[in-house]
Design an enzyme around this catalytic site. Structure first.
Site, PDB file in Angstrom:
ATOM      1  N   GLU A 120      32.124  49.885  28.651  1.00  0.00           N
ATOM      2  CA  GLU A 120      32.891  49.630  27.420  1.00  0.00           C
ATOM      3  C   GLU A 120      32.048  49.038  26.293  1.00  0.00           C
ATOM      4  OE1 GLU A 120      33.905  48.770  30.482  1.00  0.00           O
ATOM      5  OE2 GLU A 120      35.698  49.980  30.795  1.00  0.00           O
ATOM      6  N   HIS A 161      40.284  45.901  37.689  1.00  0.00           N
ATOM      7  CA  HIS A 161      39.903  47.314  37.696  1.00  0.00           C
ATOM      8  C   HIS A 161      38.515  47.623  37.130  1.00  0.00           C
ATOM      9  CE1 HIS A 161      41.046  46.958  33.478  1.00  0.00           C
ATOM     10  NE2 HIS A 161      40.343  48.059  33.268  1.00  0.00           N
ATOM     11  N   HIS A 167      45.803  48.904  40.336  1.00  0.00           N
ATOM     12  CA  HIS A 167      45.305  50.034  39.522  1.00  0.00           C
ATOM     13  C   HIS A 167      45.083  51.245  40.433  1.00  0.00           C
ATOM     14  CE1 HIS A 167      42.624  52.239  36.809  1.00  0.00           C
ATOM     15  NE2 HIS A 167      42.887  51.365  35.849  1.00  0.00           N
TER      16      HIS A 167
END
Ligand code: UD1
Ligand code: UDP
Length: 385
Positions: free
Chosen positions: A132, A208, A241
């Site tokens: 990310e 997750h 998740h």
């Protein structure tokens, strides 16, 4: 009309883009189309249903245990066709997923303007969170308009050379969503939630992140097991998740404990009201670090870094990392020291005031010359820099 193509692919992107889709669709200046990549399938569809969003395009890319390579290339190739058909004035992407980056890259190749919602979050650590941090940096480099949720995020962008006049501090759209979902008299839809004993202290758990796969995730779950065994008045609720790297380990280590409830991913309205009724949140999620402080719930972050330092500065979030001992130590303190707990359990709102989507709309109208009025900035985050 401003031809606006909104693209997203995962659960959190959908939760945070839903209020913006609604806001833009209400305004006659905009011709809004929604494209989902479906990087997530079930977890995305859950959100689309709640907000009654029917995508104009569904790229349907999700594969079992997919790799970053397949997500990136599938989005790039399939989104090109949507761009060719729609020829939008602007594409809006959100956050830092691989959908975000690949859709922004495709839009850049197509020489279309791009707006980035939730721009400017940084840890300055290339591999944490992975991928990310790089997704959002690369996306920023491709974008023309940057909707920063906080002042801190704006300063991060300016430090990278992004021009100030292209940045708008709007607050985070997730707070707009919370206003829609959280209700005092809310009744849970899921049987798995109605059956929970809310007279006990509820600890909400989610995990997750890719950089936590393997040993860090095992450490987290062993810490949870130890805490559950030591505190009989505590119940863990864990919507697991669907990523197999998470699901398989969670069930192996945590299954069959009477006070650890492993449940399927729940709808966002159930989730937000569950946060509101929890005692504490343990998470490696990004979104939960914004939602829980707004609802007055302390958060223990199960990661080494956070791109959301505002609530850490406001002292409602503590970054624990992934060592079993450290997690047990912090949670034990919060379960046994009331003063410490109450200091953290205060509602603070460094992330928004519920007007973020409206500000993004106003910024778009201003940018495209439909309004001469620059939108007012969200100022609630100014002291958390
Ligand atoms: C993705 C994002 C992450 C974001 C997270 C939110 C990337 C690389 N990662 O991570 O930034 O925080 O979403 O949840 O963009 N799966 C299903 N059904 C679903 C969703 C996932 O079965 O509805 C399973 C599939 O096997 C899929 C796997 O989970 O291949 C992983 O999904 P993926 O989107 O690659 O990664 P996440 O860990 O969900
Ligand atoms: N969420 C949800 N159902 C669940 C778990 C999470 O609706 O079972 C919501 C949560 O409230 C937040 C978002 O999903 O709005 C966070 O998603 P996730 O943790 O998957 O991603 P991140 O925010 O870390 O990118």
């Amino acid at each position: 009309m401003i031809k606006t193509l909104i693209v997203f692919g995962t659960r959190p992107e959908a939760i945070k883009m839903a209020p913006l889709v609604k806001e833009l669709k209400k305004d006659f200046h905009f011709d809004v189309k929604v494209c989902v990549t479906a990087q997530h399938r079930q977890m995305l569809d859950q959100v689309l249903e709640i907000f009654d969003i029917k995508p104009d395009y569904d790229l349907d890319i999700m594969k079992y245990n997919q790799s970053l390579f397949s997500i990136t290339s599938d989005v790039l190739l399939r989104f090109e066709k949507v761009l060719e058909k729609e020829r939008p004035d602007i594409v809006l992407v959100h956050g830092d997923t691989t959908t975000t980056f690949a859709a922004a890259l495709a839009s850049f190749y197509f020489k279309t303007k791009i707006g980035h919602v939730e721009a400017g979050l940084r840890t300055y650590n290339k591999y944490s969170p992975f991928p990310e941090e790089m997704n959002r940096k690369l996306t920023a480099a491709l974008c023309d308009l940057h909707f920063a949720p906080t002042k801190r995020a704006k300063l991060n962008l300016m430090a990278e050379g992004v021009k100030e006049e292209t940045i708008f501090v709007t607050g985070n759209t997730v707070i707009d969503t919370l206003k829609f979902t959280v209700k005092e008299d809310y009744v849970f839809k899921e049987d798995s939630l109605t059956n929970i004993d809310f007279s006990k202290r509820i600890i909400l758990l989610t995990a997750h992140r890719r950089e936590n796969f393997g040993k860090p995730l095992e450490n987290i779950f062993e810490a949870v097991l130890k805490i559950a065994n030591e505190f009989e008045d505590v119940v863990f609720v864990y919507p697991v998740h669907l990523n197999p790297n998470v699901k398989d380990v969670a069930h192996r280590i945590l299954k069959d404990h009477p006070r650890i409830k492993l449940i399927n991913p729940i709808d966002v309205d159930d989730m937000h009201n569950l946060i509101a009724r929890s005692y504490l949140v343990l998470t490696d999620s990004g979104g939960l670090q914004e939602e829980a402080p707004s609802l007055g719930k302390p958060v223990v972050v199960l990661r080494d870094t956070t791109e959301r330092p505002e609530a850490v500065l406001a002292k409602t979030v503590v970054v624990a990392g992934t060592s079993k001992e450290r997690i047990v130590e912090i949670v034990t303190k919060l379960l046994t020291d009331e003063e410490e707990y109450l200091q953290m359990a205060r509602a603070v709102n460094p992330y928004g005031d519920g007007e973020a989507s409206r500000r993004i709309k106003d910024a778009l109208l201003y940018h495209f010359g439909e309004s001469s009025k620059k939108p007012n900035e969200f100022r609630g985050s100014d002291k958390y820099v």
